[in-house]
Design a protein around this motif. Sequence first.
Motif, short mmCIF file in Angstrom:
data_model
loop_
_atom_site.label_atom_id
_atom_site.label_comp_id
_atom_site.label_asym_id
_atom_site.label_seq_id
_atom_site.Cartn_x
_atom_site.Cartn_y
_atom_site.Cartn_z
N ARG A 121 4.01 9.64 10.20
CA ARG A 121 2.62 9.22 10.05
C ARG A 121 2.56 7.71 9.86
NH1 ARG A 121 0.23 13.72 5.89
NH2 ARG A 121 0.63 15.52 7.22
N LEU A 122 1.36 7.21 10.07
CA LEU A 122 1.15 5.78 9.90
C LEU A 122 -0.22 5.61 9.26
CD1 LEU A 122 2.36 2.94 10.91
CD2 LEU A 122 0.54 3.04 12.58
N ALA A 123 -0.27 4.75 8.24
CA ALA A 123 -1.57 4.44 7.63
C ALA A 123 -1.96 3.04 8.08
CB ALA A 123 -1.47 4.48 6.11
N SER A 124 -3.26 2.84 8.33
CA SER A 124 -3.71 1.50 8.73
C SER A 124 -5.02 1.18 8.04
CB SER A 124 -3.88 1.44 10.25
OG SER A 124 -4.87 2.34 10.67
N VAL A 125 -5.26 -0.11 7.83
CA VAL A 125 -6.49 -0.58 7.19
C VAL A 125 -7.15 -1.60 8.11
CG1 VAL A 125 -7.46 -1.73 5.18
CG2 VAL A 125 -5.47 -0.26 4.92
N GLY A 126 -8.46 -1.47 8.30
CA GLY A 126 -9.18 -2.39 9.18
C GLY A 126 -9.82 -3.53 8.42
N TYR A 140 7.37 10.16 -1.49
CA TYR A 140 7.72 11.54 -1.87
C TYR A 140 6.70 12.54 -1.36
CZ TYR A 140 10.39 8.59 -4.97
OH TYR A 140 11.21 7.60 -5.44
N VAL A 141 5.42 12.12 -1.30
CA VAL A 141 4.35 13.03 -0.86
C VAL A 141 3.63 12.35 0.30
CG1 VAL A 141 2.34 14.32 -1.58
CG2 VAL A 141 4.05 13.65 -3.27
N PRO A 142 3.80 12.89 1.51
CA PRO A 142 3.22 12.16 2.67
C PRO A 142 1.70 12.10 2.65
CG PRO A 142 4.16 14.27 3.35
CD PRO A 142 4.53 14.09 1.92
N ASP A 143 1.05 12.89 1.79
CA ASP A 143 -0.41 12.89 1.78
C ASP A 143 -1.00 11.88 0.81
OD1 ASP A 143 -0.75 14.65 3.75
OD2 ASP A 143 -1.11 16.40 2.50
N LYS A 144 -0.15 11.11 0.13
CA LYS A 144 -0.70 10.17 -0.85
C LYS A 144 -0.42 8.73 -0.41
CE LYS A 144 -0.55 12.85 -5.12
NZ LYS A 144 0.02 12.89 -6.47
N LEU A 145 -1.35 7.85 -0.78
CA LEU A 145 -1.11 6.43 -0.50
C LEU A 145 -1.87 5.55 -1.48
CD1 LEU A 145 -3.61 5.31 1.93
CD2 LEU A 145 -2.61 7.41 2.71
N ILE A 146 -1.48 4.28 -1.51
CA ILE A 146 -2.18 3.30 -2.37
C ILE A 146 -2.75 2.23 -1.48
CG2 ILE A 146 -1.90 1.65 -4.26
CD1 ILE A 146 0.70 2.64 -4.91
N THR A 147 -3.92 1.72 -1.85
CA THR A 147 -4.37 0.45 -1.26
C THR A 147 -4.61 -0.52 -2.41
OG1 THR A 147 -6.69 1.11 -1.35
CG2 THR A 147 -5.51 1.54 0.69
N ALA A 148 -4.36 -1.79 -2.13
CA ALA A 148 -4.57 -2.79 -3.17
C ALA A 148 -5.20 -4.02 -2.52
CB ALA A 148 -3.23 -3.16 -3.80
N GLY A 149 -6.04 -4.69 -3.29
CA GLY A 149 -6.73 -5.86 -2.74
C GLY A 149 -7.53 -6.57 -3.81
N ILE A 150 -8.59 -7.24 -3.36
CA ILE A 150 -9.40 -8.02 -4.30
C ILE A 150 -9.95 -7.10 -5.40
CG2 ILE A 150 -11.52 -9.39 -4.53
CD1 ILE A 150 -9.61 -10.95 -2.95
N LYS A 151 -9.56 -7.40 -6.63
CA LYS A 151 -10.06 -6.71 -7.82
C LYS A 151 -9.94 -5.20 -7.77
CE LYS A 151 -14.23 -8.13 -8.45
NZ LYS A 151 -14.41 -8.50 -7.03
N HIS A 152 -8.94 -4.67 -7.07
CA HIS A 152 -8.83 -3.22 -7.14
C HIS A 152 -7.46 -2.74 -6.71
CE1 HIS A 152 -9.19 -3.08 -2.78
NE2 HIS A 152 -8.81 -1.83 -2.84
N VAL A 153 -7.11 -1.59 -7.22
CA VAL A 153 -6.02 -0.81 -6.65
C VAL A 153 -6.55 0.62 -6.62
CG1 VAL A 153 -4.90 -0.58 -8.91
CG2 VAL A 153 -3.61 -0.13 -6.86
N ASP A 198 -14.37 -4.84 -0.81
CA ASP A 198 -13.56 -6.06 -0.88
C ASP A 198 -12.33 -5.95 -0.01
OD1 ASP A 198 -15.10 -7.44 -2.86
OD2 ASP A 198 -14.47 -5.88 -4.25
N LYS A 199 -11.78 -7.11 0.29
CA LYS A 199 -10.63 -7.15 1.20
C LYS A 199 -9.45 -6.36 0.63
CE LYS A 199 -7.91 -10.60 3.72
NZ LYS A 199 -8.01 -10.15 5.07
N ILE A 200 -8.83 -5.58 1.52
CA ILE A 200 -7.61 -4.87 1.14
C ILE A 200 -6.43 -5.64 1.72
CG2 ILE A 200 -6.29 -2.75 1.51
CD1 ILE A 200 -8.88 -1.19 1.48
N PHE A 201 -5.43 -5.90 0.88
CA PHE A 201 -4.28 -6.67 1.36
C PHE A 201 -3.14 -5.76 1.81
CE2 PHE A 201 -6.00 -10.01 -1.63
CZ PHE A 201 -6.46 -10.81 -0.62
N VAL A 202 -3.04 -4.60 1.20
CA VAL A 202 -1.83 -3.81 1.45
C VAL A 202 -2.16 -2.32 1.40
CG1 VAL A 202 -1.20 -3.92 -0.99
CG2 VAL A 202 0.55 -3.45 0.66
N VAL A 203 -1.44 -1.55 2.22
CA VAL A 203 -1.50 -0.09 2.12
C VAL A 203 -0.04 0.38 2.03
CG1 VAL A 203 -1.56 0.21 4.63
CG2 VAL A 203 -2.33 2.05 3.16
#
Length: 1658
Positions: A470-475, A511-524, A501-506
């Motif tokens: 799988r691949l996760a992407s952020v626009g 361990y669990v392919p259905d979970k992910l994190i995004t982090a960016g301006i003032k949030h995770v 707000d802008k997301i910098f990273v995904v």
Amino acid sequence: MIVQSVFVAALSTTAKLWKEPRCPLTDEWIKKIWIWSLVDHALIARCNMEEPIRCAAVNVDGIHLALGMKDGSFTVLRVRDMTEVVHIKDRKEAIHELKYSPDGTYLAVGCNDSSVDIYGVAQRYKKLGECVGSLSFITHLDWSSDSRYLQTNDGNGKRLFYRMPGGKEVTNKEEIKGVHWASWTCVSGLEVNGIWPKYSDINDINSVDGNYIGQVLVTADDYGIIKLFRYPCLRKGAKFKKYIGHSAHVTNVRWSHDYQWVISIGGADHSVFQWKFIPERKLKDALHIAPQESLADSNSDESDSDMSDVPELDSEIEQETQLTYRRQVYKEDLPQLKEQYKEKQKSGTSKRREKAPGNSIRLHFVHGYRGYDCRSNLFYTQIGEIVYHVAAVGVIYNRQQNTQRFYLGHDDDILCLAIHPLKDYVATGQVGRDPSIHIWDTETIKPLSVLKGCHQYGVCAVDFSADGKRLASVGIDDSHTIVLWDWKKGEKLSIARGSKDKIFVVKMNPYVPDKLITAGIKHVKFWRRAGGGLIGRKGYVGTLGKNDTMMCAVYGWTEEMAFSGTSTGDVCIWRDVFLVKTVKAHDGPVFSMHALEKGFVTGGKDGIVALWDDSFERCLKTYAIKRAALAPGSKGLLLEDNPSIRAISLGHGHILVGTKNGEILEVDKSGPITLLVQGHMEGEVWGLATHPYLPICATVSDDKTLRIWDLSPSHCMLAVRKLKKGGRCCCFSPDGKALAVGMNDGSFLMANADTLEDLVSFHHRKDIISDIRFSPGSGKYLAVASHDSFIDIYNVMSSKRVGICKGATSYITHVDWDIRGKLLQVNTGAKEQLFFEAPRGKKQTIPSVEVEKICWASWTSVLGLCCEGIWPVVGEVTDITASCLTSDKMVLATGDDLGFVKLFRYPAKGKFGKFKRYVAHSTHVTNVRWTYDDSMLVTLGGADMSLMVWTNEMEGYREKRPCDSEESDTDSEEDGGYDSDVTRENEISYTIRALSTNIRPMFGVKPHLQGKEPSVDERQGVVRPPVSRAPPRPEKLQTNNVGKKKRPIEDLVLELVFGYRGRDCRNNVHYLNDGDDIIYHTASVGILHNVATGTQSFYQEHNDDILCLTVNQHPKFINIVATGQVGDLADMSATAPSIHIWDAVNKQTLSILRCYHSKGVCSVSFSATGKLLLSVGLDPEHTITIWRWQEGAKIASRAGHNQRIFVAEFRPDSDSQFVSVGVKHVKFWTLAGRALLSKKGLLSAVEDARMQTMLAVAFGANNLTFTGTISGDVCVWKDHILCRIVARAHNGPVFAMYTTLRDGLIVTGGKERPSKEGGAVKLWDQELRRCRAFRLETGQVTDCVRSVCRGKGKILVGTRNAEIIEVGEKNAACNILVNGHVDGPIWGLVTHPSRDFFLSAAEDGTVRLWDIADKKMLNKVNLGHAARTVCYSPEGDMVAIGMKNGEFIILLVSSLKIWGKKRDRRCAIHDIRFSPDSRFLAVGSSENSVDFYDLTLGPTLNRISYCRDIPSFVIQMDFSADSRHLQVSTGCYKRQVYEVPSGKPVMDHATMDRITWATWTSILGDEVMGIWSRHAEKANVNCACVSHSGISLVTGDDFGMVKLFDFPCPEKFAKHKRFLGHSPHVTNIRFTSGDRHVISAGGDDCSLFVWKCVHMPH
């Protein structure tokens, strides 16, 4: 503070809540009161009322319950038993709010008529006072603690105060100041200012309730949101937490008496929610006890309204958040723009355009790395190469050899890069209107999948899952959409809106392919996949920190643990969604973080790389990136100490570091640092100069540096100097010792080219210095051009300004000297080309013709006649920024605003010259320069800050490596060659059956619309008795099996088809079952033909013409055939084109693909595994579509080419590679996921090769492709590069090619005249070097092969002449299996009077004799003219043939000798008949005539008479049984009867009714009225025939249908059976003798169908 949703009571019958006039419940439903227990969450009591209830209140001791009603009354009940205490009605409008005073003495009742009444509770609710200050309905009430004051809110948002109990309004603010309110439910007032947003006056908050003890306030609004504020909140736009649960309109919200719970009710959702309140102090304890209860509620969202407590953004991050990646014009807009400018282009290119140059360039090395706005985009591959990106290029760098390889599939800035867990594949995301993500192989540099269609503007982050599937992407769209892909299939699995707000990273959870994190301006945010969506929860910070901006994130050693780096230098440690701890890691933002097996490595803005243990307890080691730490042999120069670190990766014993300054460094674990790659930093790069005699170049940029680069194999930066200001241009002096640099502030300096120390500097101008040039030779003068539209000329020796060139109306863009150093050529921003004399600067006017004759020392101009051709068709949306001419004045290189580097032949005269185009830069190419020896081209990207070095490959010199250019984007003028067959096939337009029109130009009123003629009896007024003694009526038709019992025909079954569609189709004859059977098609039937017996079986599910056929070669799909048909629009309706996949043996349909190809499907091909099917349409874009045919699913589709594609075929060993060929094009395609990528065939590698029309394709090993051309050559391609031409493989077009899978031999078929050595079929070796020719023994002048196929020792050939021939490879013997007419329509058809033979005559000038029993053609006569009709004599010994030119011929059947011929007419003979007594011959023509000839007078054939007054052309004729009458059907829908041989018309109906006819083929007459259908507006019935038994009738019509009726059928729209198979227009139809078969002849399909008659049982 947290509010947690604990309990929801669904209440389909709540009060009709006041703010909700659209509530769907009727008043009947809402006359109930419900009492609930907050402890047990259970219903205690309920009670029905007479009126709908609007509000309720309980008094202090809980005894009384007051209810406000919709009709203006209120009722008080005893809570204990729900009995009524009192019912009072003082108002007419609804009671909106009521409340008891804190001391229990009063009840205040607020009404919609804007008054509040005060009642005394002890006085049995006597009215004591009235408050009347409001101008709008009352919405909220609150009592003061001492019960002396009341505050109200009304619909206008006004807050008013009243003295109790009288109700006098208090206007003095001082009196109210000290009042303490017992409750707070008002929405306006100083204490609740903060619940309203700062800049809005919308009235969407419905309810408020204050909790004084907890110092909080809860609100309910129209958006279904419950919010928790601090109380009091005085400033507008206060911060809050929000909770989601209700669907819309929360109408009321209240605290419980002990402030433990909040109750909210929904208007439209009819639900009561009970929320638990957790005070702040308890929350801290709760976290340590049980995080698994996840008290940090998923729906709690911090507000973002008040930024005061957020630290200032770091300058770098701020800069990055302000970047915009939007473009005015995206590269994907170009095709549309070109279409718009097409007309302009046509007018411009009347002159023959100069062809593209023979030279080409190949990308050799790129200086630069994108670090300033990207992160974690730098990795080691499996084999230790380094992969990263810059501009639109994915770079694979080999650090041992110092070489680079490039992925050039992107066409705009790459913004992110991720590596597959196995480190062999890479995913890169780019900028674009519909931006794509490419997954490509680092070894082969081929794309594996391209993902599109889900993001806008660009993709800023990508990450692979741990299993790599799988691949996760952020626009970078406004909501930063997150998409989860199955990248191999190219399918979107889930999609969600990420964050405002802008997301910098995904990062995907390992361990669990259905979970992910995004982090960016003032949030995770922590996400979990749920079906097609993603559920996100914000990280909960609690008291440990603030919601900081996160720059990077990784997962730790369990699925719960995650780590993120903040903009303040901390590392946050998360368990699930809770922040557990923060660790100070760096000074300034932590930009990059990488998880190791045991521990972590981080990098920050402070330029330090830190290694940590696995829990971030200890920092094990730090590396500072400093000049002092550079390893002794390191090439290049570190620009500054401690550069900001943007990417870190580990592997192969090193740490790889990417910096914001565009450097890539490798840090050894022991400390030394090696500099591998560097480039310019932020800002644009414009200045470029190449050295006059060394392979070095200088660049100068907005980043205030001047740099010298080595272009030889060391590829390093030799020197750098920091400048006080950004620079814009530079130039070496002719001796290479000095370097002049023009600056952005209007100054310029001259530096020593070796040491870069200042020699001299000037500051005469205010605006940018845009170009700077030394005069040639000794370099005596320096021309300095500026944006304030002057050029200053300086004497270099005396360092004085000696001249100024004035007269330009705009800023100067380019300057060139002539070879003598006396003349300057100048370009300006207003597109002026000016000339000045040096050194004084006097303006000169030079005619454009003379400009060419001047010898220029350099040419960087973009204007003038010599470079008219470099401006593109879309010149309005792009500017050409730079050009440079080689020293041999042959090739002009240009750079433009769209990022294209192009090469033109010089001079590029005439508009829209041809070019080679290269994509690597993302947007503006700001400068291009050839090196001193023209061996390299250096180009600069403005915004992408990259310096690219290209090697120049001269025309003769060619490495066999593919270069990556695209040829000009406008099609070549050379016609691709001419051939009549190709032209006809290209221009043919297919109509569907439903739209077919009449084949004969008839006029008049159709029979079924004419009034019926009265019979004899009706005319005479005779009413006959039911049983008549009159003699019996004569038979309508003479029957020839009188004695037998007549059996009607109940069905027709297709038994044989004579015909094959070879005229405009190709590759449509194949072997099946080891060569026992062949499969092909004609009209709308697929035919399986047994070679030995000639028996046929048919696939008849198509409802229109089949245009293409292919067989699945995979052993798993044996005998599976795909056929594509003609259609109308691609509207998915019944007339849309379709593809059928079917089993050739049992004729079962396995799949029908409804197409997106309007008009029809012209080519189909199965992939190597047999699972995919490729189809090509006849629509204007010639769409190519790939299907998973078993599922009926379209995988990918794309416009193929703007001109006709003839064939597209998968490579026999591939499921992803295929080739399409057609009019002047060949394209090499790759299916990547769900995307289709194409490369045009490149011709430049072969001398004088030109693009021809390509007609066929075959394949060889090692990626070889062979294409057959219109001229008879075969082109051999390696990948997409032409490597050689097999000249004159055939003498005419090569229409068919076949690749034998078992031995790789290739069969070609062409158009040739048979000769001794040549043949239309050739068998070649695997590389097309040797061949053996086979002649087809057909007796044709020219053989034209349309289809070839090879079986065991046999070659199967389909020809243009509708023959299918089997050729033996050993003995070259030809066996004709199938014959057919070449051209239609087949008008003439007659069956033998006694035997199972029939004759057909067609436009192809042949009459053919067919044997039904032996299933073959017995004989053929070539007449030399188109034949229109044919007839046997009654004994079957003679045949009469009518021709299109008006001639007719009589042949003797025994000898085929001509017995007689005659031409009395100039127009086509439409029907010809022998009389039953063999005496007369009737000849009907389109000259409205029937001529009679007496055959007893011998072969002189003198006309004895003719029929007069025929109103229109003749269609059919029938003799009467006694040979004395003739009936004629005419083109105006009238049937006439004439006497024979006099030709007099018979007008008497009684006489007509008594005639018995020998045959009936007329489509007109009362007896056959029923054959005309309702749908015959456009189309006609063309032919009919009554059976010999006289009781059945068959017809053929323009829709291609054969119909079976009973005869006679005088009633309109008679019942019938219909039989499909023919293309539009059945032209003729006949019964054979004994009514055993029906023969039908096709118009468009040139085919003869033999139908077996099924008779009813006795």
